[in-house]
Design a protein around this motif. Structure first.
Motif, mmCIF file in Angstrom:
data_model
loop_
_atom_site.group_PDB
_atom_site.id
_atom_site.type_symbol
_atom_site.label_atom_id
_atom_site.label_comp_id
_atom_site.label_asym_id
_atom_site.label_seq_id
_atom_site.Cartn_x
_atom_site.Cartn_y
_atom_site.Cartn_z
ATOM 1 N N ALA A 50 0.826 -1.284 0.042
ATOM 2 C CA ALA A 50 -0.035 -0.039 -0.149
ATOM 3 C C ALA A 50 0.910 1.274 0.152
ATOM 4 O O ALA A 50 1.764 1.292 0.763
ATOM 5 C CB ALA A 50 -0.782 -0.033 1.496
ATOM 6 N N THR A 52 1.443 5.386 0.787
ATOM 7 C CA THR A 52 1.187 6.429 1.886
ATOM 8 C C THR A 52 0.512 7.368 1.133
ATOM 9 O O THR A 52 1.432 8.204 0.524
ATOM 10 C CB THR A 52 2.258 6.605 2.891
ATOM 11 O OG1 THR A 52 2.612 5.476 3.538
ATOM 12 C CG2 THR A 52 1.816 7.529 4.088
ATOM 13 N N VAL A 56 -1.484 9.038 5.507
ATOM 14 C CA VAL A 56 -2.226 7.806 5.820
ATOM 15 C C VAL A 56 -1.783 6.506 4.857
ATOM 16 O O VAL A 56 -1.759 6.627 3.826
ATOM 17 C CB VAL A 56 -3.730 7.964 5.849
ATOM 18 C CG1 VAL A 56 -4.488 6.740 5.829
ATOM 19 C CG2 VAL A 56 -4.061 9.266 6.536
ATOM 20 N N THR A 57 -1.440 5.408 5.314
ATOM 21 C CA THR A 57 -1.117 4.187 4.702
ATOM 22 C C THR A 57 -2.435 3.683 4.429
ATOM 23 O O THR A 57 -3.128 3.156 5.224
ATOM 24 C CB THR A 57 -0.316 3.310 5.570
ATOM 25 O OG1 THR A 57 0.986 3.969 5.818
ATOM 26 C CG2 THR A 57 0.090 1.921 4.589
ATOM 27 N N GLN A 58 -2.766 3.613 3.023
ATOM 28 C CA GLN A 58 -4.154 2.939 2.687
ATOM 29 C C GLN A 58 -3.940 1.522 2.476
ATOM 30 O O GLN A 58 -4.087 0.909 1.366
ATOM 31 C CB GLN A 58 -4.578 3.447 1.413
ATOM 32 C CG GLN A 58 -4.684 5.158 1.715
ATOM 33 C CD GLN A 58 -5.023 6.063 0.315
ATOM 34 O OE1 GLN A 58 -5.261 5.471 -0.677
ATOM 35 N NE2 GLN A 58 -5.571 7.041 0.558
ATOM 36 N N ARG A 59 -3.963 0.751 3.551
ATOM 37 C CA ARG A 59 -3.883 -0.612 3.436
ATOM 38 C C ARG A 59 -5.210 -1.359 3.535
ATOM 39 O O ARG A 59 -6.051 -0.670 3.788
ATOM 40 C CB ARG A 59 -2.873 -1.269 4.610
ATOM 41 C CG ARG A 59 -1.610 -0.778 4.821
ATOM 42 C CD ARG A 59 -0.932 -1.240 6.177
ATOM 43 N NE ARG A 59 -1.360 -2.465 6.672
ATOM 44 C CZ ARG A 59 -0.687 -3.555 7.041
ATOM 45 N NH1 ARG A 59 0.608 -3.452 6.491
ATOM 46 N NH2 ARG A 59 -0.891 -4.822 7.230
ATOM 47 N N CYS A 63 -9.380 -0.709 5.093
ATOM 48 C CA CYS A 63 -10.482 -0.421 4.289
ATOM 49 C C CYS A 63 -11.791 -0.981 4.630
ATOM 50 O O CYS A 63 -11.861 -2.026 5.426
ATOM 51 C CB CYS A 63 -10.043 -1.092 2.935
ATOM 52 S SG CYS A 63 -11.465 -0.733 1.725
ATOM 53 N N HIS A 92 -3.203 -2.613 -1.509
ATOM 54 C CA HIS A 92 -4.237 -1.670 -1.653
ATOM 55 C C HIS A 92 -4.737 -1.562 -3.148
ATOM 56 O O HIS A 92 -4.161 -2.231 -4.311
ATOM 57 C CB HIS A 92 -3.226 -0.047 -1.833
ATOM 58 C CG HIS A 92 -3.900 0.908 -2.279
ATOM 59 N ND1 HIS A 92 -4.768 1.665 -1.257
ATOM 60 C CD2 HIS A 92 -3.832 1.463 -3.440
ATOM 61 C CE1 HIS A 92 -5.112 2.804 -2.015
ATOM 62 N NE2 HIS A 92 -4.773 2.793 -3.388
ATOM 63 N N TRP A 96 -10.121 1.572 -2.118
ATOM 64 C CA TRP A 96 -9.863 1.809 -0.977
ATOM 65 C C TRP A 96 -10.983 2.931 -0.352
ATOM 66 O O TRP A 96 -10.799 3.922 -1.021
ATOM 67 C CB TRP A 96 -8.523 2.017 -0.604
ATOM 68 C CG TRP A 96 -7.963 2.210 0.789
ATOM 69 C CD1 TRP A 96 -7.779 0.772 1.370
ATOM 70 C CD2 TRP A 96 -7.818 3.223 1.669
ATOM 71 N NE1 TRP A 96 -7.595 1.240 2.796
ATOM 72 C CE2 TRP A 96 -7.598 2.742 3.050
ATOM 73 C CE3 TRP A 96 -8.365 4.582 1.475
ATOM 74 C CZ2 TRP A 96 -7.454 3.498 3.965
ATOM 75 C CZ3 TRP A 96 -8.177 5.282 2.737
ATOM 76 C CH2 TRP A 96 -7.695 4.819 3.932
ATOM 77 N N ALA A 98 -11.616 4.458 3.799
ATOM 78 C CA ALA A 98 -11.182 4.303 5.193
ATOM 79 C C ALA A 98 -12.324 3.440 5.883
ATOM 80 O O ALA A 98 -13.510 3.814 6.119
ATOM 81 C CB ALA A 98 -10.851 5.482 5.849
#
Length: 103
Positions: A50, A52, A56-59, A63, A92, A96, A98
């Protein structure tokens, strides 16, 4: 012998034959179910690591669409990619969103 006994025996033999014939079909379908959905992964630009964005790391495991595996480090799934059970929690894609904060 009477016809009802013969018909009953034929029905039992038919059911056994159908059951035995379905074993390879079930085995093949089971293997296909665990396969990756490459077409959807490509369309959603899925990657195993993912990025960043704005700190914010969008892993995947952060999600809203994430379906966790047996443990936190195991591969899981995604509600948008049905049947794909090999999604990396650190991955990712463009879908995605949050997940809501845990209370």
């Amino acid at each position: 012998m009477n016809n009802s006994k013969i018909n009953a025996r034929r029905n039992v033999l038919k059911q056994i034959s159908l059951g035995l014939a379905s074993i390879p079909v079930i085995a093949i379908a089971g293997n296909a179910h665990a396969a990756k959905s490459d077409a959807l992964r490509t369309a959603l630009k899925y990657v195993d690591k993912a990025p960043t964005v704005a700190g914010v790391t969008q892993r995947c495991d952060g999600c809203m669409q994430w379906v966790p595996g047996k443990t936190a480090k195991d591969l899981g799934g995604c509600k948008i990619i049905p049947g794909d059970t090999e999604i990396n929690p650190a991955g990712h894609c463009t879908a995605w969103v949050a997940a809501p904060a845990k209370k």
